[in-house]
Each structure stands twice: as structure tokens, then as C-alpha cells.
Write an enzyme that holds these catalytic residues in place. Structure first.
Site, mmCIF file in Angstrom:
data_model
loop_
_atom_site.group_PDB
_atom_site.id
_atom_site.type_symbol
_atom_site.label_atom_id
_atom_site.label_comp_id
_atom_site.label_asym_id
_atom_site.label_seq_id
_atom_site.Cartn_x
_atom_site.Cartn_y
_atom_site.Cartn_z
ATOM 1 N N ALA A 1 0.702 -1.181 -0.012
ATOM 2 C CA ALA A 1 0.094 -0.071 -0.119
ATOM 3 C C ALA A 1 1.057 1.370 -0.026
ATOM 4 O O ALA A 1 2.059 1.271 0.547
ATOM 5 C CB ALA A 1 -0.831 -0.101 1.088
ATOM 6 N N LYS A 2 0.378 2.367 -0.485
ATOM 7 C CA LYS A 2 1.194 3.611 -0.613
ATOM 8 C C LYS A 2 0.419 4.519 0.548
ATOM 9 O O LYS A 2 -0.659 5.239 0.376
ATOM 10 C CB LYS A 2 1.007 4.319 -2.050
ATOM 11 C CG LYS A 2 1.903 5.229 -2.251
ATOM 12 C CD LYS A 2 1.813 5.752 -3.622
ATOM 13 C CE LYS A 2 2.431 7.097 -4.139
ATOM 14 N NZ LYS A 2 4.048 7.067 -3.771
ATOM 15 N N ILE A 3 1.124 4.365 1.798
ATOM 16 C CA ILE A 3 0.692 5.173 2.905
ATOM 17 C C ILE A 3 1.918 6.065 3.573
ATOM 18 O O ILE A 3 3.029 5.689 3.414
ATOM 19 C CB ILE A 3 0.550 4.031 4.059
ATOM 20 C CG1 ILE A 3 -0.550 2.763 3.692
ATOM 21 C CG2 ILE A 3 -0.060 4.590 5.488
ATOM 22 C CD1 ILE A 3 -1.739 3.317 3.508
ATOM 23 N N TYR B 1 6.746 6.554 4.469
ATOM 24 C CA TYR B 1 7.730 7.348 3.774
ATOM 25 C C TYR B 1 8.794 7.971 4.853
ATOM 26 O O TYR B 1 9.772 8.406 4.689
ATOM 27 C CB TYR B 1 7.069 8.440 2.906
ATOM 28 C CG TYR B 1 6.603 7.996 1.734
ATOM 29 C CD1 TYR B 1 7.372 7.800 0.525
ATOM 30 C CD2 TYR B 1 5.611 7.010 1.775
ATOM 31 C CE1 TYR B 1 7.015 7.326 -0.574
ATOM 32 C CE2 TYR B 1 5.050 6.438 0.665
ATOM 33 C CZ TYR B 1 5.832 6.512 -0.536
ATOM 34 O OH TYR B 1 5.420 5.723 -1.637
#
Ligand code: PMP
Length: 303
Positions: A153-155, A159
Site C-alpha cells: 500500500a502507498k501510505i 515514507y
């Protein structure tokens, strides 16, 4: 500062860029509970086009679901909002950034009762990486293990890992960092996926700790169709880097970027990816033709 649009789309409305603010006690500011996307938008001979918009919005919803973020909008509505923000603004080459996040002024960790905000902004983002082959170093930080979180997932929270790498690498004078996973296999660069070439065979790390990039999927598909090469997805160890002739990063922001060298421990391994006739450059040029509305077969990837 990049050129920005006058407006930001927020919960079905266009608001002025300057008015797009949230409270200091926003849940996602403290706990990084946001799901987001990075999408590129190109000037073409047939109006501006957004590349693989549908796939990005699919992944946005997948990412949001992992956090139980209940986006009040449908996929179709978000797609339309992305197109609307592009139509409403007049910049030629774009980067679109939809984000869905928890908003609340109560700081309980569990956010399931909190409100959800959906925001889309856009700005002009030229070349993300310098337009040259780049020097890379393997970072001391490792990509988080998939049992610690859903790494597909891009959460926002993930980052933190990537920002640490970028701080480390820039201090040491490299262009970019490369992450291994916790088992010491090559994973990805903090914002892109990686490919290697050996005797006209192409390799990329398998989907495990990496973000399965939309550009990565695009490259796998187009090299098979155009160059008749089937990409091998497997575990790659840094000790084998010397066997490869070429290496390149791929991602929405960096597109296809040739790698000049990778430094691992005390060794610097050089690649010929930057050479004019390299396979990397052929793939890069084909990719740029596809996103510029020049290849009939892939026009349906452009909105
Ligand atoms: N890995 C990470 C961690 C990223 O942030 C990105 C950029 N979204 C990628 C890989 C490449 O993904 P895509 O090709 O979908 O942009």
C-alpha cells in the site's frame, strides 16, 4: 517552487490553494494515516493526458482500505475530479497528488470514528531525478518487513523510512539510495522500483517488500511486447550486482532513469545503462513515446 494550480480539490469542491489548510491536531499529521498517489500528466499532440489514471485510483482505494479509510467518493468520482482539476488549470506537464486521510482533533490512535478528507492537488514537476545517469548507494536502512505493515500500500507513514534514506544519501554526496529488505535482498529505491539487465535478460525484485509500481508493471508489459524479453521477477542479492551490465529505476516521478553506479560496502559497481545504444535507453525512449500519445497500442492508458 514548482508552478502550482490556483485550486485544490477538496471533498467535492475547488478551493483556493492558500485556503487548503488543516488543524494542527490532524490525525494524519501525528500518525501519518494517509493513503496517497503520485500520477503524471503529459502534454501531447492531442490535449494533455494523464497516464494510467485508473490504475492509480485502484491503488489509492486499495491503500485506503488497509487503513479502513472510508473514502466517501467512488473511484469514478475521484477519476473525474482528477480530470477536472487538470481541465481547470493551465499547466502543461503535471504531477497529480490525491490523498485520503483521517482528520480529527482527538488524538486517540484508533481513527475509525474520525472524519475522512479527500484532497487532490497538482503542480508542475519537471524531471524528478537529474536527466543523467545517477550514482546510487545502498542505504544502511532496510525496507520495512511486510509483516510489520502492508508494504504494497502507498501510505504516508511508510515514507518515514524513505525520508531517512534520502537524508543519509544526500549527506554522503550520492544522487539516490537503494534499500535492501531485512533479509538483505535488493528491494527498491525509496520512490521507484529497480530493474537490471544481463546479456539482454531483464531482472527485477519480486513483489514482497516493494511497492508494486504501476511503472514497473508497465515496463514488464512493454518490454515483452516490444523487445520480446520476459522480465524475471526474483530475489536479487547485492553480492550479484557485478554480474549485471545495466541498471535503471522506474516510477511515475522518475519515469525510466539509467543508473551509472551502485556503491555497496566499499565497492563501486559501474553500469553501461547510460550509453546511447543501451537497452535501458531503448526502453526509456519507448516509455516516453507511450506517455506522449505516440503508440497506438497504448492510447487506452492515457485519459
Ligand atoms: N516504490 C515507492 C516506495 C514509491 O513511492 C513509488 C512511487 N509511487 C514507486 C515504488 C513506483 O511506483 P509507481 O510506478 O506506481 O509510481
Amino acid at each position: 517552487m514548482e508552478i502550482k494550480t490556483p485550486y485544490i480539490w477538496k471533498n467535492w469542491e475547488f478551493i483556493f490553494w492558500e485556503k487548503a489548510t488543516d488543524h494542527n491536531l490532524t490525525h494524519s499529521l501525528h500518525y501519518w494515516t494517509g493513503a496517497f498517489e503520485g500520477i503524471r500528466f503529459y502534454e501531447t499532440s492531442n490535449w494533455p493526458k494523464i497516464f494510467r489514471l485508473k490504475e492509480h485510483i485502484e491503488r489509492l482505494f486499495y491503500s485506503a482500505n488497509t487503513l479502513e479509510l472510508k473514502n466517501p467518493f467512488s473511484k469514478e468520482e475521484i477519476i473525474k475530479a482528477c480530470i477536472d482539476i487538470v481541465k481547470k488549470s493551465w499547466i502543461e506537464s503535471w504531477y497529480l497528488r490525491p490523498i485520503v486521510y483521517y482528520w480529527t482533533w482527538k488524538m486517540w490512535l484508533n481513527p475509525t470514528w474520525a472524519s475522512v478528507e479527500t484532497v487532490i492537488s497538482a503542480w508542475n514537476w519537471g524531471k524528478y531525478l537529474a536527466d543523467k545517469a545517477i550514482d546510487v548507494k545502498i542505504s544502511k536502512y532496510k525496507r520495512m518487513h511486510p509483516e510489520t505493515a502492508d508494504m504494497n500500500a502507498k501510505i504516508s507513514g511508510w515514507y518515514y523510512n524513505n525520508v531517512l534514506v534520502s537524508l543519509e544519501i544526500k549527506k554522503e554526496g550520492f544522487d539516490e539510495g537503494l534499500l535492501l529488505d531485512t533479509d538483505w535482498f535488493i528491494a527498491e529505491w525509496p520512490g521507484e522500483n529497480i530493474f537490471f539487465i544481463k546479456w539482454n535478460k531483464i531482472f527485477t525484485p519480486e513483489v514482497w517488500t516493494i511497492l508494486p509500481g504501476i511503472t514497473r508493471a508497465t515496463i514488464i508489459e512493454i518490454v515483452e511486447e516490444k523487445f520480446w524479453i520476459k522480465v524475471v521477477e526474483e530475489k536479487i542479492i547485492p553480492e550479484n550486482l557485478e554480474e549485471f551490465d545495466e541498471a535503471f529505476f522506474v516510477g511515475t516521478a522518475a519515469e525510466v532513469t539509467p543508473i551509472w553506479s551502485i556503491t555497496f560496502s566499499w565497492k563501486k559497481i559501474n553500469f553501461s545503462s547510460w550509453e546511447k545504444n543501451s537497452l535501458t535507453n531503448k526502453i526509456k525512449n519507448y516509455y516516453l513515446d507511450i506517455v506522449s500519445w505516440k503508440i497506438e497500442k497504448y492510447l487506452n492508458w492515457l485519459s
